[in-house]
Motif scaffolding. Sequence first.
Motif, PDB file in Angstrom:
ATOM      1  N   TYR A  65       0.831  -1.206   0.000  1.00 19.64           N
ATOM      2  CA  TYR A  65       0.000   0.000   0.000  1.00 19.64           C
ATOM      3  C   TYR A  65       0.868   1.259   0.000  1.00 19.64           C
ATOM      4  O   TYR A  65       0.540   2.243  -0.666  1.00 19.64           O
ATOM      5  CB  TYR A  65      -0.941  -0.011   1.200  1.00 19.64           C
ATOM      6  N   LEU A  66       1.987   1.210   0.741  1.00 15.21           N
ATOM      7  CA  LEU A  66       2.885   2.349   0.740  1.00 15.21           C
ATOM      8  C   LEU A  66       3.532   2.551  -0.626  1.00 15.21           C
ATOM      9  O   LEU A  66       3.934   3.661  -0.976  1.00 15.21           O
ATOM     10  CB  LEU A  66       3.968   2.168   1.811  1.00 15.21           C
ATOM     11  N   ARG A  67       3.632   1.486  -1.402  1.00  8.85           N
ATOM     12  CA  ARG A  67       4.177   1.590  -2.755  1.00  8.85           C
ATOM     13  C   ARG A  67       3.285   2.462  -3.640  1.00  8.85           C
ATOM     14  O   ARG A  67       3.749   3.069  -4.602  1.00  8.85           O
ATOM     15  CB  ARG A  67       4.308   0.194  -3.354  1.00  8.85           C
ATOM     16  N   ARG A  68       2.004   2.533  -3.292  1.00  3.82           N
ATOM     17  CA  ARG A  68       1.061   3.312  -4.083  1.00  3.82           C
ATOM     18  C   ARG A  68       0.919   4.744  -3.581  1.00  3.82           C
ATOM     19  O   ARG A  68       0.085   5.497  -4.058  1.00  3.82           O
ATOM     20  CB  ARG A  68      -0.303   2.614  -4.074  1.00  3.82           C
ATOM     21  N   MET A  69       1.745   5.106  -2.575  1.00  2.00           N
ATOM     22  CA  MET A  69       1.795   6.476  -2.069  1.00  2.00           C
ATOM     23  C   MET A  69       3.220   6.982  -2.146  1.00  2.00           C
ATOM     24  O   MET A  69       4.170   6.200  -2.042  1.00  2.00           O
ATOM     25  CB  MET A  69       1.326   6.538  -0.612  1.00  2.00           C
ATOM     26  N   ALA A  70       3.378   8.272  -2.325  1.00  2.00           N
ATOM     27  CA  ALA A  70       4.710   8.864  -2.357  1.00  2.00           C
ATOM     28  C   ALA A  70       4.634  10.278  -1.809  1.00  2.00           C
ATOM     29  O   ALA A  70       3.581  10.915  -1.846  1.00  2.00           O
ATOM     30  CB  ALA A  70       5.272   8.875  -3.776  1.00  2.00           C
TER      31      ALA A  70
ATOM     32  N   GLU B 201      16.168   4.549  -6.680  1.00  2.00           N
ATOM     33  CA  GLU B 201      16.121   4.003  -5.321  1.00  2.00           C
ATOM     34  C   GLU B 201      14.785   3.342  -4.992  1.00  2.00           C
ATOM     35  O   GLU B 201      14.756   2.266  -4.367  1.00  2.00           O
ATOM     36  CB  GLU B 201      16.434   5.111  -4.316  1.00  2.00           C
ATOM     37  N   PRO B 202      13.625   3.918  -5.371  1.00  2.00           N
ATOM     38  CA  PRO B 202      12.353   3.237  -5.082  1.00  2.00           C
ATOM     39  C   PRO B 202      12.265   1.833  -5.678  1.00  2.00           C
ATOM     40  O   PRO B 202      11.659   0.941  -5.074  1.00  2.00           O
ATOM     41  CB  PRO B 202      11.311   4.170  -5.694  1.00  2.00           C
ATOM     42  N   PHE B 203      12.858   1.620  -6.842  1.00  2.00           N
ATOM     43  CA  PHE B 203      12.832   0.285  -7.454  1.00  2.00           C
ATOM     44  C   PHE B 203      13.640  -0.704  -6.629  1.00  2.00           C
ATOM     45  O   PHE B 203      13.253  -1.873  -6.472  1.00  2.00           O
ATOM     46  CB  PHE B 203      13.375   0.347  -8.889  1.00  2.00           C
ATOM     47  N   ARG B 204      14.767  -0.225  -6.064  1.00  2.00           N
ATOM     48  CA  ARG B 204      15.589  -1.111  -5.239  1.00  2.00           C
ATOM     49  C   ARG B 204      14.891  -1.418  -3.917  1.00  2.00           C
ATOM     50  O   ARG B 204      14.902  -2.565  -3.451  1.00  2.00           O
ATOM     51  CB  ARG B 204      16.956  -0.469  -4.984  1.00  2.00           C
ATOM     52  N   ILE B 205      14.297  -0.412  -3.301  1.00  2.00           N
ATOM     53  CA  ILE B 205      13.633  -0.613  -2.012  1.00  2.00           C
ATOM     54  C   ILE B 205      12.490  -1.614  -2.131  1.00  2.00           C
ATOM     55  O   ILE B 205      12.305  -2.485  -1.274  1.00  2.00           O
ATOM     56  CB  ILE B 205      13.128   0.738  -1.463  1.00  2.00           C
ATOM     57  N   HIS B 206      11.720  -1.499  -3.197  1.00  2.00           N
ATOM     58  CA  HIS B 206      10.566  -2.386  -3.393  1.00  2.00           C
ATOM     59  C   HIS B 206      10.900  -3.598  -4.268  1.00  2.00           C
ATOM     60  O   HIS B 206       9.996  -4.310  -4.705  1.00  2.00           O
ATOM     61  CB  HIS B 206       9.411  -1.591  -4.011  1.00  2.00           C
ATOM     62  N   ARG B 207      12.177  -3.784  -4.522  1.00  2.00           N
ATOM     63  CA  ARG B 207      12.679  -4.976  -5.232  1.00  2.00           C
ATOM     64  C   ARG B 207      11.971  -5.178  -6.568  1.00  2.00           C
ATOM     65  O   ARG B 207      11.569  -6.291  -6.912  1.00  2.00           O
ATOM     66  CB  ARG B 207      12.525  -6.218  -4.346  1.00  2.00           C
TER      67      ARG B 207
ATOM     68  N   ALA C 129      17.209   0.224 -14.946  1.00  2.00           N
ATOM     69  CA  ALA C 129      17.420   1.410 -14.120  1.00  2.00           C
ATOM     70  C   ALA C 129      17.773   2.639 -14.957  1.00  2.00           C
ATOM     71  O   ALA C 129      17.242   3.733 -14.727  1.00  2.00           O
ATOM     72  CB  ALA C 129      18.526   1.130 -13.097  1.00  2.00           C
ATOM     73  N   GLY C 130      18.643   2.472 -15.921  1.00  2.00           N
ATOM     74  CA  GLY C 130      19.065   3.610 -16.733  1.00  2.00           C
ATOM     75  C   GLY C 130      17.923   4.225 -17.519  1.00  2.00           C
ATOM     76  O   GLY C 130      17.739   5.450 -17.524  1.00  2.00           O
TER      77      GLY C 130
ATOM     78  N   ALA D 100       9.214  10.744  -6.619  1.00  2.00           N
ATOM     79  CA  ALA D 100       7.903  10.387  -6.084  1.00  2.00           C
ATOM     80  C   ALA D 100       7.055   9.656  -7.115  1.00  2.00           C
ATOM     81  O   ALA D 100       6.214   8.821  -6.763  1.00  2.00           O
ATOM     82  CB  ALA D 100       7.174  11.646  -5.603  1.00  2.00           C
ATOM     83  N   LEU D 101       7.272   9.947  -8.384  1.00  2.00           N
ATOM     84  CA  LEU D 101       6.470   9.343  -9.451  1.00  2.00           C
ATOM     85  C   LEU D 101       7.040   8.019  -9.961  1.00  2.00           C
ATOM     86  O   LEU D 101       6.434   7.391 -10.830  1.00  2.00           O
ATOM     87  CB  LEU D 101       6.353  10.316 -10.632  1.00  2.00           C
ATOM     88  N   ALA D 102       8.173   7.603  -9.415  1.00  2.00           N
ATOM     89  CA  ALA D 102       8.885   6.444  -9.963  1.00  2.00           C
ATOM     90  C   ALA D 102       8.013   5.201 -10.057  1.00  2.00           C
ATOM     91  O   ALA D 102       8.003   4.497 -11.073  1.00  2.00           O
ATOM     92  CB  ALA D 102      10.132   6.159  -9.126  1.00  2.00           C
ATOM     93  N   LEU D 103       7.236   4.910  -9.011  1.00  2.00           N
ATOM     94  CA  LEU D 103       6.435   3.691  -8.976  1.00  2.00           C
ATOM     95  C   LEU D 103       4.984   3.931  -9.394  1.00  2.00           C
ATOM     96  O   LEU D 103       4.118   3.099  -9.124  1.00  2.00           O
ATOM     97  CB  LEU D 103       6.485   3.076  -7.571  1.00  2.00           C
TER      98      LEU D 103
END
Length: 348
Positions: free
Chosen positions: A94-99, A121-127, A133-134, A171-174
Motif C-alpha cells: 500500500y505504501l508503494r502506491r503512495m509517495a 532508489e524506489p525500485f531497489r527498495i521495493h525490489r 534502471a538507466g 515520487a512518481l517512480a512507482l
Amino acid sequence: MTALLRVQDLRVRFRTMGPLKALATGTKAPFIDAVCGVSFEIGKGETLALVGESGSGKSTIARTIIGLQRAVSGSISFDGQEIEELSGAERKPYLRRMAMIFQDPIGSLSPRLTVRSLLTEPFRIHRRKDHDAGSEAERLLRMVGLSADFGRRYPHQLSGGQARRVGIARALALKPDLIIADEPTAGLDVSVQGEVLNLLARLQDELGMAILIISHNLNVVRHMTDRMAIMYLGRFIEVGSTERIFEHPRHPYTEALLAANPEPDPDAVLNRIELKGEVPSLMRRPPGCEFHTRCRYTEDICHRVFPEPSTSPDDTDHSFRCHFPLKLEIIPVWSGHILSQSEPNDCD
C-alpha cells in the motif's frame, strides 16, 4: 466519488519528557497532541489542501499517512484497506502506491547519491527488477522536464527548482495513486513556483493521481485544489470546497488567513485583519473554543463551550467549528459540551 484515502479520528501525540522525569515530577501525561481527532477523505484524482500556521499539525498528518509517524488512535484506510495496524511487510504494497514530496527539495536528497541513483532508489527498495534502471531514470527526468545529463549530477549541483523536479520525479517512480506534497513551492522563485505547479497539474491530468498538498501559499491552494481543510492546534476548524471557502469563509481564523493573503495589485484596497496574541501552546490548550484567545468575535460562551462541527444549510459539505460563524445560518451536526475554565479538553 470513491474514497482513495480515508482518515478517521486520527490522533498523533509526542512525548515531552522521559518516563523517569515524568515520574519524578509527578507528570501524569507527559505528552502533547499534535493531531487531535482529524477525519477526511480524498477521492481518486482529487486534490485536497491542508492549510494553517506552522505547528498546526499539517506535516504530522502527512508523515503519519506515509508511515513515518505512528498514530496513537484512529484509522487510515487506503483503497478500502485499513493500513494503520498492519505490520511493515503487510503495509509495503500500500505504501508503494503512495509517495511524498518533502518540503526541503535539496535536504531530502542524499548528498552521496547521484540523481540517477536517487530516482532508481524506489525500485531497489521495493525490489522491482522488471525495469532497466538507466532507462527508467531517463524517463523520469524527461517527465519533469530535465535532460538525461542531470542523472550524473549530485544534489549540491542542482538549483532549488531542479532539486524540486528531481523530488517530484522520484515520487512518481512507482506510478503512485496518491502524492503527498509538503510545501512544494517553498523557497522557490515565483517563476519556478509556476513551473512546478503547472508540472504537478499536468502530471495529475496524465496519470490520474490524487494529491494531498500542504501549503501556506493560499494562491497555490486556490489554483491547485478541489477542497481545503483549515487547521488550528491540530484540529480541522473549517473544511469545504476551495472556491466555497474563499468566497464564503465561516470561521474567523479562515477569514484572517484569507485577508492576509498577498495581493499583487498595488492599487487594491486591502482589508487586513490583525490577530491579537500568540498561538497557544499545545501543552496548555485553552478551554472552550481554542481560538477564543485571538478571535475578535469572542463571547462568554467561547471561553466555556467547545464548538462541535456545524454545516451550512445550502452546502452540507462545508463544515466549521464556531459559535458565531460569519454567517449565522447553521445546522448543528452534534451538540456542544461545556468545559469549565479549569477542565482540560479531550486533547490534553
